[in-house]
Scaffold this active site. Sequence first.
Site, PDB file in Angstrom:
ATOM      1  CG  ASP A   1      -2.084  -0.974   1.062  1.00 51.08           C
ATOM      2  OD1 ASP A   1      -2.191  -1.585  -0.017  1.00 51.08           O
ATOM      3  OD2 ASP A   1      -2.866  -1.115   2.012  1.00 51.08           O
TER       4      ASP A   1
ATOM      5  NE  ARG B   1       5.248  19.945  26.239  1.00 55.74           N
ATOM      6  CZ  ARG B   1       5.124  20.499  27.440  1.00 55.74           C
ATOM      7  NH1 ARG B   1       3.981  20.955  27.853  1.00 55.74           N
ATOM      8  NH2 ARG B   1       6.175  20.611  28.220  1.00 55.74           N
TER       9      ARG B   1
ATOM     10  CB  THR C   1      -9.952   0.860   4.539  1.00 55.96           C
ATOM     11  OG1 THR C   1      -9.179   1.363   3.455  1.00 55.96           O
ATOM     12  CG2 THR C   1     -11.382   0.673   4.084  1.00 55.96           C
TER      13      THR C   1
ATOM     14  CB  ALA D   1      -9.436   7.340   9.353  1.00 61.02           C
ATOM     15  CG  LEU D   2     -11.136   0.852  10.291  1.00 64.78           C
ATOM     16  CD1 LEU D   2     -12.583   1.320  10.305  1.00 64.78           C
ATOM     17  CD2 LEU D   2     -10.957  -0.236   9.234  1.00 64.78           C
ATOM     18  CB  SER D   3      -6.159   2.599  13.691  1.00 64.63           C
ATOM     19  OG  SER D   3      -5.674   1.655  12.792  1.00 64.63           O
TER      20      SER D   3
ATOM     21  CD  GLN E   1       3.753   6.738   1.722  1.00 65.21           C
ATOM     22  OE1 GLN E   1       3.408   7.452   0.790  1.00 65.21           O
ATOM     23  NE2 GLN E   1       3.960   5.443   1.574  1.00 65.21           N
TER      24      GLN E   1
END
Lengths: 304, 304, 304, 304
Positions: B70, B160, B190, B193-195, B255
Amino acid sequence: MKPFRTVGVIGKRREPHLPTLASLCLALRAQGCEVLVEDNAALAEAPAGRRVSRQELARSVELAIVVGGDGTLLDAGRSMAPAGVPLLGVNQGRLGFMADLLPEQIADSLAAVIRGEYETEERMVLSARIIRAGGDGSSADAMPRIAINDVVLRNQASIRMLEFESWMDEDFISLHRADGMIVCSPTGSTAYALSGGGPLMHPSLQAMALVPICPHTLSDRPIVVGGEQRVRLVVCGDETLPPTSLQAMMTIDGQIGESLATGDAVEITRGAAALRLIHPAGYSYFAILRNKLRWGRGQTVLER
Amino acid sequence: MKPFRTVGVIGKRREPHLPTLASLCLALRAQGCEVLVEDNAALAEAPAGRRVSRQELARSVELAIVVGGDGTLLDAGRSMAPAGVPLLGVNQGRLGFMADLLPEQIADSLAAVIRGEYETEERMVLSARIIRAGGDGSSADAMPRIAINDVVLRNQASIRMLEFESWMDEDFISLHRADGMIVCSPTGSTAYALSGGGPLMHPSLQAMALVPICPHTLSDRPIVVGGEQRVRLVVCGDETLPPTSLQAMMTIDGQIGESLATGDAVEITRGAAALRLIHPAGYSYFAILRNKLRWGRGQTVLER
Amino acid sequence: MKPFRTVGVIGKRREPHLPTLASLCLALRAQGCEVLVEDNAALAEAPAGRRVSRQELARSVELAIVVGGDGTLLDAGRSMAPAGVPLLGVNQGRLGFMADLLPEQIADSLAAVIRGEYETEERMVLSARIIRAGGDGSSADAMPRIAINDVVLRNQASIRMLEFESWMDEDFISLHRADGMIVCSPTGSTAYALSGGGPLMHPSLQAMALVPICPHTLSDRPIVVGGEQRVRLVVCGDETLPPTSLQAMMTIDGQIGESLATGDAVEITRGAAALRLIHPAGYSYFAILRNKLRWGRGQTVLER
Amino acid sequence: MKPFRTVGVIGKRREPHLPTLASLCLALRAQGCEVLVEDNAALAEAPAGRRVSRQELARSVELAIVVGGDGTLLDAGRSMAPAGVPLLGVNQGRLGFMADLLPEQIADSLAAVIRGEYETEERMVLSARIIRAGGDGSSADAMPRIAINDVVLRNQASIRMLEFESWMDEDFISLHRADGMIVCSPTGSTAYALSGGGPLMHPSLQAMALVPICPHTLSDRPIVVGGEQRVRLVVCGDETLPPTSLQAMMTIDGQIGESLATGDAVEITRGAAALRLIHPAGYSYFAILRNKLRWGRGQTVLER
């Protein structure tokens, strides 16, 4: 904006709202409006205004003002959306996600609205119909019904979990084992779906969220699909039950329920007509979220 | 669909991909394609094909085939989307959310794609630019950059938490205290953001999700807004730090990183050009979800 | 460990388990065990072994082997825990959170267990009793009942949410508006409570988790309390319903249900006797979690 | 309870706390207490009281009163717990999860506490030490350090996710791919761990929660283990980085940080000595939760 001339009043059948209804009718007439009042018992003592049925009211008025909580607004919204009548909510006690005025604001803010100082907002609504297994589509519940917030598929007896399929148009999404599934509009994303772990959706978005309720598979997560899509939920059989037993229930806005058997499906699409909401000038959706969800500097609950 | 004549090949700089790259180039030439290979060290040993820079490749080919995971696809996607070049992913080992072919499918499925038997899908991408506090907008990082998955605002020192504002167009959304915020496209829904608790978003949806990372306020929940909206995140000051210290970081697709100071803002909009993905015939988004997220009957993890 | 001489066999009343039951009884007798089989219709065709009632079995055996899924195990566990009889689960098809043997392992692994090569594990169970509003505590449902996984308070009609209080010993915890509340043991933390957002709890922990189901208040989060504490859930009135109407339901392990009215309370404590589980040597709780929840390197679902 | 004679005062180095510190010292002396004040610059102007180092204060006083927010309390708690000195928190502005008095309550409530009208509560704390890969255990950071709230393992550069193993005693739990992992005490369950999706844990519970931060595997959920267990987190290698590069960071209560390289481990156990908190009579843990998390009737945010 265009001023309102003919105004309908819809009220909740509860004691505490009567003074508000009375002062509302008076204020409207003082503004020169023709007032139509929904004809139900609770308003018998309310000051004049022509008594009409909900249906006649929907046909006749330019604006419907609803006095009550979110429940009353949802009920009124389902009638007014198809008729194209815009809605303004007055809530006893506190502002809601859809109620814009407190009773004490009737005198000032309402007058401004009637004069044409308002903002209008369109909210997409849902349309749900039941497709009975083996039916020919002619049964009464095959008629589409409007939902403002959500259409929910639930297990009927709370002892058993439900097995059902979800589809988007012709695409199979998944087989779920869960307590049920919430399909909500952006408006409904701040209601039951939020309790179930669904995302907030901005009201301008044309979209629906599918939010599984207590799913057995931990990766069975909420999915947002486009408003132009057709969602279908199909009740699967439970081999331990007779095929005709009623296993599931569909509810509309948590207010209307219908039993479902194995093989029955619920089809949900965007409603043909949107719900129009009227807001006093200066309305802010996010200000309401900040207030209702207690966001922001002063409301932080954690400290490190 | 139109057959492809000129095909670019982009590969990850890692050992295990070399045989795949070699067989891919051979297969393309056997199909009569002109093959352009991205000119980097790792491909030095790969069979012929004209060596070109990534930029020239983007200008010259009708299709870019990317070999790798990916990460490689995201990197290639950011180059190809603005150039309008469609992408096909080949992954070593297993299918990904965006990679449609396994190396062993090159012989058969690739030939069909080259002949024109494929489906094409448009994925909206994000465009992010930094607005420096007190700057005149002329700095290098004020140039918009493409993100396929997400633009993330994060606290720089992990000790922080970060304080920042979110805005949608001219509307203030909220002040957040959190580890950061993920703004993702449907494609990125997927990924990270899903995590973080965000919803899945169907790729046909024109929308962005704002997903707070470990927010202090428990009601600070993911929000989905329309693709036509402009999201802005503004880094707030920490009174215990000098105002010039770099407190936050913006990352693109996990990245590319850029440091941010108090008052700096990140502005995220929909990218001008979509990313075009090429799929072999019979592609199904939900089939990929079912596979990657292990949905469905056999994968249920809980029993009552 | 001590070998087992007298072994009880409990089986699910379903076709597919019959061959397993038969080979199990044969294997036990080949080991020289006295075999007692629960006397119910489904086992009529099973090979000999003395037929006894569940009660007599609980009084007479040193080990109960249960053939079936988690449901059958829960049911058997509620009978065996108070009698102090340890349990070994054999599941058709796949290992469960509590079933340690597959049918094909009967020949080898079972023989080892009978010989005394096994591990024993104590799992705390819950004890639940209903305290009727205005009652004198002498009604039948005031008798405590054992729950292996969980005691759940739920709204009865799926249309309405429930309002209820939670208490820990003499301390008021909170007033909840939700679909219900799950109170689970560590064993139950991998079952329904996990679907509702509850944490995993290691089986050696003496603790209960209170997991609200779809709570209206977003900060209404799961709470873990000590096993020595007494939890009480009290159904609050809904002013729109007659006070005698049955609004809520208590369920035990999702298998036994009891209706509740306004003012009724459910009291949950740790059961007096633990459930003893027998595992073949080499048992690992986390290995089961890794397998059932698909943790670890190969099962990662997301890539960045 | 026993009255307090020798009282230490610890204060945050910020302007707004100075008047509180002054009135606190006066009130204590009016009660006949010997007052020891932590010797740091900020208190230079505060009214008399013997100036001592933190260490001497810990050795000499019967009670430490801390003026400041949760951060100051955590810092003081880490010093006082090993010395067995109980703590009372005074917070400017608002009550915290651990601060029991507002400045305006110093006159009345504090006098009562000093006289012996108080409740005492023991909170388990965590002990964390670093085990360097290839080290002999003699390095400085191999010394155990106290954490009141939590020990956190985090990715160092926010661009990369972290791969690490978790162990409970000799049992391998799982391999995680995530932003990190929070290991918290019951006291810390209302802090960072709550943001990360962890459960609340009652302070009387002897337990730790392992809460993964943004885990890639959706079934990688919080786990609660017993306080007597030993938790170990081991940083795994990233093949794209040199093995000596510092990839991860351990933080204690979000206040103290330490870099970690591949193979380094963090070991977390229950601290040898508990933290003793002093509360004015009538203290209620759940009342604080209801207030801080805005639970209960008036704070419901959703309506159906």
